[in-house]
Design an enzyme around this catalytic site. Structure first.
Site, PDB file in Angstrom:
ATOM      1  N   LYS A   1       0.864  -1.184   0.000  1.00 58.14           N
ATOM      2  CA  LYS A   1       0.000   0.000   0.000  1.00 58.14           C
ATOM      3  C   LYS A   1       0.898   1.230   0.000  1.00 58.14           C
ATOM      4  O   LYS A   1       2.035   1.171   0.473  1.00 58.14           O
ATOM      5  CB  LYS A   1      -0.863  -0.006   1.274  1.00 58.14           C
ATOM      6  CG  LYS A   1      -2.082   0.852   1.216  1.00 58.14           C
ATOM      7  CD  LYS A   1      -3.292   0.094   0.707  1.00 58.14           C
ATOM      8  CE  LYS A   1      -4.515   0.973   0.629  1.00 58.14           C
ATOM      9  NZ  LYS A   1      -5.711   0.244   0.238  1.00 58.14           N
TER      10      LYS A   1
ATOM     11  N   GLY B   1     -24.430   3.340   4.565  1.00 62.89           N
ATOM     12  CA  GLY B   1     -23.557   3.857   3.497  1.00 62.89           C
ATOM     13  C   GLY B   1     -24.059   3.408   2.144  1.00 62.89           C
ATOM     14  O   GLY B   1     -24.046   2.220   1.819  1.00 62.89           O
TER      15      GLY B   1
ATOM     16  N   GLY C   1     -23.068   4.532  -0.976  1.00 60.38           N
ATOM     17  CA  GLY C   1     -22.186   5.073  -2.015  1.00 60.38           C
ATOM     18  C   GLY C   1     -22.008   4.073  -3.142  1.00 60.38           C
ATOM     19  O   GLY C   1     -22.940   3.343  -3.493  1.00 60.38           O
TER      20      GLY C   1
HETATM   21  P1  NAD Z   1     -18.226   5.734  -1.114  1.00 62.86           P
HETATM   22  O1  NAD Z   1     -17.448   6.881  -0.586  1.00 62.86           O
HETATM   23  O2  NAD Z   1     -18.720   5.751  -2.513  1.00 62.86           O
HETATM   24  O3  NAD Z   1     -19.513   5.470  -0.196  1.00 62.86           O
HETATM   25  C1  NAD Z   1     -19.492   5.610   1.198  1.00 62.86           C
HETATM   26  C2  NAD Z   1     -20.857   6.149   1.580  1.00 62.86           C
HETATM   27  O4  NAD Z   1     -20.953   6.158   3.002  1.00 62.86           O
HETATM   28  C3  NAD Z   1     -21.100   7.591   1.096  1.00 62.86           C
HETATM   29  O5  NAD Z   1     -22.341   7.646   0.433  1.00 62.86           O
HETATM   30  C4  NAD Z   1     -21.105   8.401   2.398  1.00 62.86           C
HETATM   31  O6  NAD Z   1     -21.982   9.505   2.333  1.00 62.86           O
HETATM   32  C5  NAD Z   1     -21.599   7.359   3.382  1.00 62.86           C
HETATM   33  N1  NAD Z   1     -21.273   7.659   4.773  1.00 62.86           N
HETATM   34  C6  NAD Z   1     -20.153   8.238   5.272  1.00 62.86           C
HETATM   35  N2  NAD Z   1     -20.236   8.337   6.613  1.00 62.86           N
HETATM   36  C7  NAD Z   1     -21.417   7.795   6.963  1.00 62.86           C
HETATM   37  C8  NAD Z   1     -22.078   7.598   8.197  1.00 62.86           C
HETATM   38  N3  NAD Z   1     -21.545   7.973   9.366  1.00 62.86           N
HETATM   39  N4  NAD Z   1     -23.307   7.007   8.192  1.00 62.86           N
HETATM   40  C9  NAD Z   1     -23.877   6.629   7.039  1.00 62.86           C
HETATM   41  N5  NAD Z   1     -23.291   6.796   5.825  1.00 62.86           N
HETATM   42  C10 NAD Z   1     -22.078   7.367   5.798  1.00 62.86           C
HETATM   43  O7  NAD Z   1     -17.315   4.437  -0.842  1.00 62.86           O
HETATM   44  P2  NAD Z   1     -17.477   2.998  -1.480  1.00 62.86           P
HETATM   45  O8  NAD Z   1     -16.549   2.875  -2.636  1.00 62.86           O
HETATM   46  O9  NAD Z   1     -18.911   2.666  -1.639  1.00 62.86           O
HETATM   47  O10 NAD Z   1     -16.860   2.104  -0.318  1.00 62.86           O
HETATM   48  C11 NAD Z   1     -17.593   1.844   0.867  1.00 62.86           C
HETATM   49  C12 NAD Z   1     -16.696   1.125   1.874  1.00 62.86           C
HETATM   50  O11 NAD Z   1     -16.230  -0.103   1.301  1.00 62.86           O
HETATM   51  C13 NAD Z   1     -15.433   1.903   2.248  1.00 62.86           C
HETATM   52  O12 NAD Z   1     -15.135   1.614   3.603  1.00 62.86           O
HETATM   53  C14 NAD Z   1     -14.367   1.310   1.369  1.00 62.86           C
HETATM   54  O13 NAD Z   1     -13.080   1.407   1.940  1.00 62.86           O
HETATM   55  C15 NAD Z   1     -14.808  -0.141   1.300  1.00 62.86           C
HETATM   56  N6  NAD Z   1     -14.371  -0.839   0.086  1.00 62.86           N
HETATM   57  C16 NAD Z   1     -14.728  -0.389  -1.132  1.00 62.86           C
HETATM   58  C17 NAD Z   1     -14.319  -1.076  -2.264  1.00 62.86           C
HETATM   59  C18 NAD Z   1     -14.723  -0.604  -3.646  1.00 62.86           C
HETATM   60  O14 NAD Z   1     -14.576  -1.383  -4.607  1.00 62.86           O
HETATM   61  N7  NAD Z   1     -15.232   0.601  -3.806  1.00 62.86           N
HETATM   62  C19 NAD Z   1     -13.555  -2.228  -2.160  1.00 62.86           C
HETATM   63  C20 NAD Z   1     -13.223  -2.700  -0.867  1.00 62.86           C
HETATM   64  C21 NAD Z   1     -13.640  -1.993   0.248  1.00 62.86           C
END
Ligand code: NAD
Length: 346
Positions: free
Chosen positions: A80, A177, A179
């Protein structure tokens, strides 16, 4: 500051401190293990409070990638990198080009990709100076749909193991969440007939899921105490902690967020409460599995990627069964299995 005997150092093979005065780049690249193949893991840009904080974050994330890649059965080690700085104000072409030069000097022992604070456009600039970058536009693409598919498969495995149900129809799921990953996860769950209780800090994100999947909106602080079968953390890390665990009413935790347990001991607290925890780096590996198809210049095929991501069901089942048999927590069993795979590859 002592470095080699930091707890997070954990036998890292290599740690590179990168400084380029002209562009203002300060970065740390951590290569935890190349036993299974070149180390692969994203680059994060963050305004850390201290250099020590940046180093410890990078070391922890790097080891996490070793375990994630090992458990996903990939021919990839773990690494990383972090760029220290404000991603909103301190990005420049020169900074990313300088970072690319440092990656190039590592000769392929570490491949980088986007992570928090970094976009694929930033990585395209890095790519001008080095080929040791994955997940670029036009290749495997956005990993989020595949991460969501993997979480969906993993949730099915957890529900089967804990509740004896083959289908998620009628299963109540609290998704925190909405997202990139959370939205696609809700889509899979809704298609299978699960009942959704959802929250986000952005009202529009909630409205979209409520409208598209007939979900019930929940206040962000009320998500833990929902009377549901599954809690799916898909926002931030460390949401499973001393404050939230007493509120949980679910039987299963299965979500996408990284570092869900505030501390390892919270795995034991969940177990004592009869809640089955799906180790985060096992269930959320769909994105890295997707990216892995770029390795060795391989031809990307969506269906092959989906088939490989489906294997998360079997891997998690293996972890759950071993945890039952050995009377250990699922997070401890996953760590042990990952370390075994890495040791065997050495
Ligand atoms: P993202 O930023 O698109 O979505 C995260 C969402 O969580 C956002 O909509 C944000 O508004 C919401 N959020 C933040 N704080 C919050 C709270 N206190 N309560 C409720 N909602 C809240 O991120 P993502 O790509 O969807 O990833 C989500 C999680 O999964 C992250 O922890 C990321 O590290 C992990 N992850 C993602 C991937 C990937 O392929 N994108 C892969 C492995 C792990």
């Amino acid at each position: 500051m002592a470095v080699f005997n930091l707890r997070a150092y954990d036998d890292h093979e290599q740690v590179v401190f990168c400084r380029d005065k002209e562009s203002g780049l300060s970065a740390i690249i951590c290569v935890h293990s190349t036993a299974l193949g070149p180390a692969v893991g994203g680059c994060r840009m963050w305004e850390y409070n201290s250099d020590e904080g940046a180093l410890i974050d990078a070391l922890r994330l790097s080891r996490g990638m070793s375990y994630k890649n090992a458990m996903a059965g990939l021919r990839m080690g773990g690494g990383k990198s972090v760029i220290i700085g404000n991603p909103k104000t301190q990005k420049s072409e020169a900074l990313f080009e300088a970072f690319g030069e440092f990656l190039n000097n590592l000769n392929g022992s570490y491949y980088s990709a986007e992570d928090v604070g970094i976009t694929t456009a930033d990585m395209a600039i890095v790519n001008r100076k080095t080929d040791f970058v994955m997940g670029l536009e036009g290749k495997s693409g956005d990993p989020s749909p595949l991460t969501a598919f993997g979480v969906y498969q993993g949730m099915k495995a957890a529900v089967k193991h804990r509740l004896g149900r083959d289908s998620l129809a009628g299963i109540k799921v609290a998704v925190q969440g909405l997202g990139h990953v959370g939205y696609y996860l809700c889509q899979h769950l809704s298609e299978e007939g699960a009942e959704l209780f959802v929250t986000d800090i952005h009202r529009e994100s909630i409205e979209r899921v409520v409208n598209d999947f007939n979900a019930t909106a929940v206040d962000k602080d009320e998500i833990y105490s929902q009377a549901v079968d599954v809690y799916a953390p898909c926002a931030l890390g460390a949401t499973i902690n001393d404050t939230t665990i007493p509120k949980l009413q679910c039987s299963v935790v299965a979500g996408a967020a990284n570092n869900q347990l505030a501390e390892d001991r919270h795995g034991e607290v969940l177990k004592q409460k009869g809640i089955l925890y799906s180790p985060d780096y096992v269930i959320n590996a769909g994105g890295i599995i997707n990216v892995s198809f770029e390795q060795d210049g391989g031809e990307y095929n969506r269906q092959t990627a989906l088939d490989k991501v489906s294997e998360i069901y079997g891997t998690l089942t293996e972890v759950f069964q071993a945890a039952d048999k050995e009377e250990k927590t699922t997070n401890v069993v996953a760590d042990e299995l990952a370390r075994k795979r890495i040791e065997e590859a050495k």
